[in-house]
Scaffold this active site. Structure first.
Site, PDB file in Angstrom:
ATOM      1  N   SER A 149     -27.160  61.673  23.378  1.00  6.43           N
ATOM      2  CA  SER A 149     -27.620  60.402  23.940  1.00  6.43           C
ATOM      3  C   SER A 149     -27.344  59.237  23.002  1.00  6.43           C
ATOM      4  O   SER A 149     -27.536  58.087  23.377  1.00  6.43           O
ATOM      5  CB  SER A 149     -29.126  60.471  24.227  1.00  6.43           C
ATOM      6  N   HIS A 178     -23.274  62.633  29.177  1.00  9.56           N
ATOM      7  CA  HIS A 178     -24.657  62.254  28.924  1.00  9.56           C
ATOM      8  C   HIS A 178     -25.476  62.287  30.209  1.00  9.56           C
ATOM      9  O   HIS A 178     -25.334  61.439  31.087  1.00  9.56           O
ATOM     10  CB  HIS A 178     -24.691  60.847  28.305  1.00  9.56           C
ATOM     11  N   GLU A 204     -23.102  59.753  32.256  1.00  4.44           N
ATOM     12  CA  GLU A 204     -22.056  58.987  31.582  1.00  4.44           C
ATOM     13  C   GLU A 204     -21.032  59.967  31.017  1.00  4.44           C
ATOM     14  O   GLU A 204     -21.390  60.893  30.291  1.00  4.44           O
ATOM     15  CB  GLU A 204     -22.651  58.160  30.438  1.00  4.44           C
ATOM     16  N   ASN A 257     -28.074  53.530  27.523  1.00  6.53           N
ATOM     17  CA  ASN A 257     -29.098  53.448  26.476  1.00  6.53           C
ATOM     18  C   ASN A 257     -28.976  52.171  25.659  1.00  6.53           C
ATOM     19  O   ASN A 257     -29.968  51.665  25.133  1.00  6.53           O
ATOM     20  CB  ASN A 257     -29.005  54.665  25.549  1.00  6.53           C
TER      21      ASN A 257
END
Length: 716
Positions: free
Chosen positions: A429, A450, A462, A500
């Site tokens: 992540s 991800h 992702e 993120n």
């Protein structure tokens, strides 16, 4: 004898029953288009005037689709609400002609029967559907910011009752065959092999059908004006609670059904047509339709130009924790690909198997599958504590701890144990994929994949390519994610990737607001009202305060001081507050006391001792600006930086990533569509105001300033 148009064919059988078959040329699924109205009108007139036709079956010529709905693209051609209302009125007219045919009319349904497709079926006198898993029935228009525009708001309540119809239309839920039968939406469910035969028998049985039995409560609420008012008032309250007033379509659906129930079908249809036209022109519907078009477009892409994915016959998952178990579960349940889970302990493997079993058992409980089907899917999952049975893996998904040395070991193990073509996908992540691939002898096979937690629920992944990732590896990974039922976006390597990264600044700003003296509830309430599914403080508890603490330094080191998390948050970890996972965070997670439940106190309550830990006094803020605005503009600004730096390749991908990854309000269309609606110049002005007040973390992205000066938009 057969009469044919471009899309419809009418075949007369010797027994007096005719088949009206719809088959849109060149399309895999049937969709309704405005140009079909004259064709249908002509055929219906022919049927009505042919005394030899004693009954009619409406059926699809497609293998796995009845009618998947109306062609949404024709709405974009409407530049006024009147033009959109005319489309609705045309549907009313042709379906009324179908319903008024003097002979029995039965819809034979196999595959998707959605939106206008279900409205077509509702205009028939009876319906029979196949028991196939591909058969689903629903009115999902609300998900596009619309209401059913071809009579659905009037015919569905008459058939299954107001309460059940509102539930279907307000949620857009799709029913499986047995659910549709129980609800009275269809008259019979049969194997697809005898669907036509069953439809013909229904035609021969005549027009009349037994209405669904209503219980006493339904009858009391739906057969009197007073009862209906109670029902509609309850529906309005539920809608307001869920939508916070951000979506106009649900309110229009309720009002249209109410008018039809109180004033009759003609008034209801007139209202439906008018509201349909008005909703088509709303910015909310335009945004929601843009999401539909974007996801449809993305399904046709491989993620890498001119590259084709390799075959995917077997997968390996490294790590049996929550993420590993979730990834393995969707691989067997959605992708139907055999998966081997590798963990260092039998306990980890047991956890992964247990996780998959529980998820699949929910499908059994909901009658979406049989116990036998669950066991067959579970049999696709095998386990090992050694690298046994992994040689033939086409893709390996690594889901171990966020430790670079450990991930290096995983890469080297897989290159030793698997084939030279095996893709190594890391579910990191935060760690750059290039660093993970730095020890690889075949870096072209290394990629990031991800997932978001919980894996089985979150739609986005992702796919992260580093500089040496091959196009074929990208295409293969994208194909794998799609098979798992995910929406993949391809992003370039970099700390935090895309989702993120934009989330971090949003969360940091919420933390700053908290430390300035704003209450936890006020912050969460403000962002939920803005349109996020949960507030930022609740989200931090759910993700884990410890997880946020690990990611923040990585982002700060790679991207600069604007990512620095408030130092005061270190005190939370010192007080052993990790969030929901250990029952200690910003909120209390013990079961509410009986007295609290009886007094209807909010079930989720703030742990007020957290304020003392952070050294703040709640309710003392003299904040500058709007709570939601301060958090959201940070996210918008960073999204533009990601596009500027090439982390994402398009505004479209950025919008889909934010909506599906972190719940950015869909009715706004995503960060980039929202910037377009705000105006880049307005956003720059807002950011500069905050920059003067709070510092450089609000400095506008250079691309944003350029777009403001040139008055450009991300979408034309």
């Amino acid at each position: 004898m057969t009469t044919s148009t471009n899309t419809f064919s009418l075949t007369r059988r010797e027994d007096g029953i005719a088949l009206l078959t719809m088959d849109v040329p060149g399309e895999s699924m049937n969709t309704l288009k405005a140009e079909f109205v004259p064709q249908m009108t002509e055929l219906l007139a022919e049927i009505r005037n042919d005394s030899s036709i004693k009954g009619l079956v409406v059926i699809s010529g497609k293998k796995d689709s009845f009618v998947a709905g109306a062609d949404i693209s024709m709405l974009d051609a409407c530049d006024t609400s009147e033009k959109a209302s005319e489309l609705s009125a045309a549907g009313h007219k042709v379906f009324a002609e179908l319903e008024a045919l003097p002979m029995p009319v039965v819809a034979a349904i196999h595959g998707a029967c959605l939106g206008g497709g279900l409205e077509l079926a509702l205009a028939c006198h009876k319906r029979v559907c196949s028991d196939d898993a591909k058969t689903q029935l629903g009115l999902p228009e609300v998900q596009l910011g619309l209401l059913p525009g071809s009579g659905g708001t009037q015919r569905l309540p008459k058939l299954i009752g107001i309460a059940k119809a509102l539930d279907m239309m307000l949620t857009g839920k799709q029913l499986r065959p047995k659910q549709a039968l129980k609800l009275g939406l269809v008259d019979d469910v049969v194997p697809n092999t005898i669907l036509l035969e069953a439809a013909i028998k229904l035609v021969q049985s005549g027009k009349s059908r037994k209405p669904r039995k209503r219980n006493m409560q339904e009858l009391a609420l739906e057969t009197s004006h007073v009862g209906r008012n109670i029902l509609f008032d309850q529906a309005l309250k539920q809608v307001e609670r869920k939508t916070k007033g951000n979506y106009p379509a649900p309110l229009r659906i309720i009002e249209t059904v109410r008018i039809g129930a109180d004033e009759g079908m003609a008034a209801g249809l007139a209202t439906e047509s008018r509201y349909f036209g008005e909703l088509v022109m709303t910015p909310e519907s335009a945004a929601l339709r843009s999401i539909f078009f974007a996801t449809t477009e993305m399904k046709k892409e491989t993620g890498a130009a001119d590259a084709k994915p390799r075959a995917l016959n077997k997968a390996v998952v490294l790590g049996g924790g929550l993420m590993g178990g979730g990834i393995a579960s969707v691989t067997v349940s959605k992708a139907k690909i055999p998966v081997r889970v590798k963990d260092i302990s039998q306990q980890g493997l047991s956890n992964a198997l247990s996780y998959a079993y529980k998820l699949l058992s929910k499908g059994v409980q909901r009658r979406h599958m049989t116990p036998t089907q669950r066991d067959q899917q579970l049999s696709l999952m095998s386990t090992t504590v050694d690298y046994v049975g992994v040689k033939d893996a086409d893709i390996v998904v690594e889901a171990v701890f966020e430790d670079l040395n450990l991930k290096h070991q995983m890469v080297q193990d897989i290159e030793r144990e698997c084939s030279e073509h095996t893709v190594f996908a890391s579910n990191t992540s935060s760690l750059p994929i290039g660093k993970i691939a730095s020890v690889a002898s075949r870096p072209e096979n290394v990629i990031g994949l991800h997932y978001f937690s919980p894996v089985e629920k979150m739609p986005l992944v992702e796919v992260i390519a580093h500089q040496k990732t091959s196009p074929e590896t990208i295409a293969t990974t994208v194909a794998f994610a799609r098979k798992q039922g995910k929406t993949p976006i391809v992003v370039q390597d970099g700390a935090g990737f895309y989702v993120n990264r934009i989330l971090a600044l949003y969360m940091n700003e919420a933390a700053q607001l908290l430390l300035e003296g704003n209450e936890v509830e006020a912050l969460d309430r403000s962002l939920v009202k803005f349109g996020f599914p949960v507030g930022p403080i609740t989200l931090l508890d759910e993700v884990g305060i410890d997880v946020g603490a690990k990611i923040a330094p990585i982002l700060e080191a790679e991207l600069g001081p604007r990512f620095k998390a408030p130092a005061a948050f270190d005190r939370l970890l010192s007080d052993d507050r990790k969030g929901r996972k250990n029952g200690r965070g910003f909120y209390l997670y013990s079961k509410p006391k009986l007295l609290d439940r009886l007094q209807r106190k909010p079930q989720k309550q703030v742990d007020t001792s957290v304020y003392k830990v952070l050294g703040i006094t709640p309710g003392t803020s003299s904040e500058y600006g709007n709570l939601a605005e301060r958090c959201v503009v940070q996210m918008l600004n960073e999204a533009v930086r990601c596009l500027e730096e090439g982390i994402i390749s398009s505004a479209r991908d950025g919008d889909i990533g934010a909506i599906f990854g972190i719940g950015f309000p869909p009715f706004l269309g995503g960060p980039f569509r929202y910037i377009d609606s705000l105006g880049a110049a307005n956003l720059v002005t807002i950011l500069k105001g905050y920059q003067q007040h709070f510092g450089e973390r609000f400095a506008p992205a250079p691309m944003l300033e350029l777009m403001a000066s040139e008055q450009r938009k991300f979408y034309r």
